[in-house]
Design a protein around this motif. Sequence first.
Motif, PDB file in Angstrom:
ATOM      1  N   ALA A 739       0.837  -1.206   0.000  1.00 39.98           N
ATOM      2  CA  ALA A 739       0.000   0.000   0.000  1.00 39.98           C
ATOM      3  C   ALA A 739       0.875   1.261   0.000  1.00 39.98           C
ATOM      4  CB  ALA A 739      -0.926  -0.019   1.224  1.00 39.98           C
ATOM      5  N   ARG A 740       1.939   1.256   0.822  1.00 39.72           N
ATOM      6  CA  ARG A 740       2.822   2.428   0.835  1.00 39.72           C
ATOM      7  C   ARG A 740       3.524   2.611  -0.501  1.00 39.72           C
ATOM      8  NH1 ARG A 740       3.770   0.541   6.153  1.00 39.72           N
ATOM      9  NH2 ARG A 740       5.651  -0.587   5.501  1.00 39.72           N
ATOM     10  N   SER A 741       3.875   1.487  -1.150  1.00 42.54           N
ATOM     11  CA  SER A 741       4.519   1.589  -2.467  1.00 42.54           C
ATOM     12  C   SER A 741       3.556   2.184  -3.487  1.00 42.54           C
ATOM     13  CB  SER A 741       4.983   0.204  -2.925  1.00 42.54           C
ATOM     14  OG  SER A 741       5.980  -0.315  -2.077  1.00 42.54           O
ATOM     15  N   CYS A 742       2.304   1.748  -3.431  1.00 42.70           N
ATOM     16  CA  CYS A 742       1.313   2.290  -4.372  1.00 42.70           C
ATOM     17  C   CYS A 742       1.031   3.757  -4.067  1.00 42.70           C
ATOM     18  CB  CYS A 742       0.026   1.472  -4.297  1.00 42.70           C
ATOM     19  SG  CYS A 742       0.200  -0.209  -4.905  1.00 42.70           S
ATOM     20  N   GLN A 743       0.949   4.110  -2.794  1.00 44.28           N
ATOM     21  CA  GLN A 743       0.770   5.516  -2.434  1.00 44.28           C
ATOM     22  C   GLN A 743       1.940   6.354  -2.937  1.00 44.28           C
ATOM     23  OE1 GLN A 743       0.380   5.420   1.805  1.00 44.28           O
ATOM     24  NE2 GLN A 743      -1.720   4.584   1.780  1.00 44.28           N
ATOM     25  N   SER A 744       3.134   5.817  -2.753  1.00 41.47           N
ATOM     26  CA  SER A 744       4.321   6.550  -3.227  1.00 41.47           C
ATOM     27  C   SER A 744       4.304   6.696  -4.738  1.00 41.47           C
ATOM     28  CB  SER A 744       5.588   5.823  -2.779  1.00 41.47           C
ATOM     29  OG  SER A 744       5.671   5.784  -1.371  1.00 41.47           O
TER      30      SER A 744
END
Length: 999
Positions: A739-744
């Motif tokens: 999720a953090r990778s997609c947000q980034s």
Amino acid sequence: HEERLSSLLASSNFSIADYLNLALSSSSDNTNSNSNQDDDLLEQKMASLALQLQMSTQSCHDEIGRIGAELSAIVPRCAADVTRVKSGLEGMELDVRGLLEGMDDQYHQQQQGIGGKEGGNNIHGPDVSGGGSAPKDDDTIITSIDNNTTNPNPLSTLHSLLNLKNHLTTTRSILAAASSWDETINSIPKLLSSSSSNSSNNGQPNLIEAVAALSKLEQGARALQGMPEGQTERTAAISKLRTQLEVLLKPQLLHALKKMETRLGPLQQCVGMYGTLGKMDVMREEYVRMRPGEVISLWFSFGGHNAAIGKNSVVEDEEEKVVNDEDDDDLDNDDKTDEEEEAEDFDFSEETTDATTSSSTTNKKSSSTQINAKQFIEFLPTFYESVLELLSKERAQSKQVFGPELAPSIVGRVLLECFKPIISSFKSRLGNVCPVPGSGISGNSSSGNDGFGGTEGIAAAYESTIQFLSLAYDQMEPWEGQGSSNNQENDHDSASNNDDVMETIRTAFRMIASPFVPYQRALAEAERDPLGKAASMVAKDVRSVVGLQDAADRLGDLAPFMFPLADSAISRFELLTSGYNASATLSLVDNLIATHASELAIAMGSLSGHVSNSKGNEFDEQHANCALEILRIAGSFKRSLKSFDNSVKDRLRSLSDMMLDDTLEQSGGGLPDAIEPAQLRSFLAKEACNLSPDYIDDGTGVKLPASVVELRRLAGTTSNSADGTTLFPKSVDSVSRLARSCQSFVFEVCYAIPEQNLRGISALPVWKQDGVGSGDEDSYGILPQSFITHVGEHILALVQALEPFASDKEALGLANEVMTGVIEVAVQPWKEFVAAAGVSLTGDEKSQLKSLMRGKEVSYFFCDDGDTDMDNQIEEEDDEEEDPDDKASTAFCNQWLDVVGLAVAGRLLERTMRIPRLGRKGAEHLAADLNYIRNVFTALGVAGHPHPLLGYMAKLVTMNEESLQFKIHSRQGEKTPSDALEVIKRAEIRIAYVRGISV
């Protein structure tokens, strides 16, 4: 004269001479007085007498015939009367026993009562025969007994009569056995001799009679067991005769077994004889061994040339056994043949044709293994159908041959015999479908290709086996009414028979399922290799995604790929182990999903790097749509994980309840009408994986098996379970990273243009300008510079890029699954701003930065300066009312606008702190740029924007020297410790420094 003759006939002293003399005496007198008569008269008299005797004789014969006919009619009726009398006597015996138990005590109590009332006088009452009567009261009844004679106790008399009857019965049995012993034992050799000399059809009844005679001898021997002499001789004689009979019965039994397909009569006679001899086990063993020949041949017929040899061996050996089984050595030969058949069983890894030495031998072998595994999995249900057909026939036949009492046990033993010779072969074939865990052999087939190799093949075979066992139980279950009785003894015998049948069923089930035990005990180890190979293939495809053009489509197809595999693994766990050893399988599935999520996160990171390295200055809405689609994919992945987690918990709850089912373990009662596959799976899994269960407290004071408590803890149904716990913690962590990778990634796409435009502004020469500007600037005022207008236009254009995606309700719902903590992607510019201001944050750096980014604490320290932008925006947002769907769409867009806005504000502040020198004209340009971006944020209407520091910074750069000095000095007197205040102080000092103002 006639009367005298009749009296002589009835006399006990009758003789022929006396009768003739008396009959001829009158004739002799007449002859002497009349001498002139000749001897002819005497002859006439003799003829008349002979005729009378003949008539009398005929009359006697008629009378004898009549009396005989009457006796023939009376004797059966007398026999029936005797039977009824016997039944009556038995009933009287039971009554007498009851009287002896119940009335004897009462009599003594009455006698003691009489003695107490009469004060020691004579206890006998008046003579009943004399008309006297005993006195009575309400509580005691006094029995009248003759005073003159001492009469015995009536109950004692009845007791003596009963003992006499028992002794007489025993004496009769002993005398009958002794009188018939010699005759019976002498008749048996004659019967056996007749049996061996005549034809088989004529000899068989004599064998039956010989068996009956031996049974009679054994009954007599039991009756004579207490006699002082002859016990050893009788035992030896019976043993010798029994051995002779068993030897003679064996060929007849084998012949009957060979012909049982066409004739059951001889087999039924053998059952009767073996039952009489008490050798039903021998009869049953021979019968059971003959039944499964066809299905065993079918098993070994699968697989090619070697198996065909095994099939022929089975048929030939069974025929040879029927003919030559008189010799004891044939049993050993049959066992040896069974071992040879198992050794000759088909090996899946062998080619059915001659092997070649070409370089493709290994590939061909692997292909052959896969094909043969598929063939075996398809063959197994066919084999089971053949066994069920045999059991169905056996159910009817064994009822006719052995009777309904023994038939269920016979069917169970036939089922056992069907699988005894093939268990080793069964294990070998399963080992070729999927290598046994811990054997060190790696399989050639992988799970997930065609459903026939690896653990999928094992699961398919096991499911077929469970279905077969459930149907086979119906053939072994006793018939309705079997064993039903009205007396307690027969009920006990029926329960005992049911226990025997149930134990046979359990034994059969354990043996048939035994090839699967290694896979049940080490399922996670068996799953590791095929699942690992599947995961590696998917990871390779994920790593191949490098461009933005097809990233969304390809990752959308690859992201959910692991959940069907994980669900299949849980289904196999549920099928094979029924919940035992759950932690190992759950850990394996957890690692599988977590690894896949990590690969997706790495792929997202590579896409973010691709966006960061892009040199374009124009915003591409297609890139934004691609990034948002990937965010949706991550949300879908997270939602799938939640759904999968809840589904597995529901399964674990059901499995924990099924673990407590003891249908197949009960004894001492009736058998269940049917056994469900789930009950079978639970029973077999417990037998394989939980041989000695430990009982522990489930948290409520109830002792339950440790496996049940563990499953309920995992499922979250016990008091020891934590709320919100997940079965797959590693996967949850990996999904958070995803999720953090997609947000980034989305942030990088949306923030790339502002970052490019703001990165180098600290070194612009415009900041150093001190003089008066050109005429155009004086005429039109200071205008925002191009870099800040690009940033503002990009932020405004970002709204149009976000709205189409946010208008899709389904996509929006999935994206919101992974929007938690999205503000963290904008932290880095603010972290650099704090560092540029020269401040070291104390305590939790992350929470301090978030507080600074939100600006609430910062605005408190310069609220007197007239900055009300933040409050106005909050009031405007609170006043707005929208449709729920529109509100959700607006909230999503505002979330991303907020994140991008915070990053822009943080980067602009950081760049301002790094300006080396700020002239008067440069300060005016900077104030114009800051005010411009403030107006853009104000136009967006996002809560919390524009950030208070932007307006405050614009004031600081244009504030006159005295005011700035005063503000800096006044800050020194504030005693409230705060990191936000420290940032403001350092920012004020920095601005004064670059403006050349001494502090």
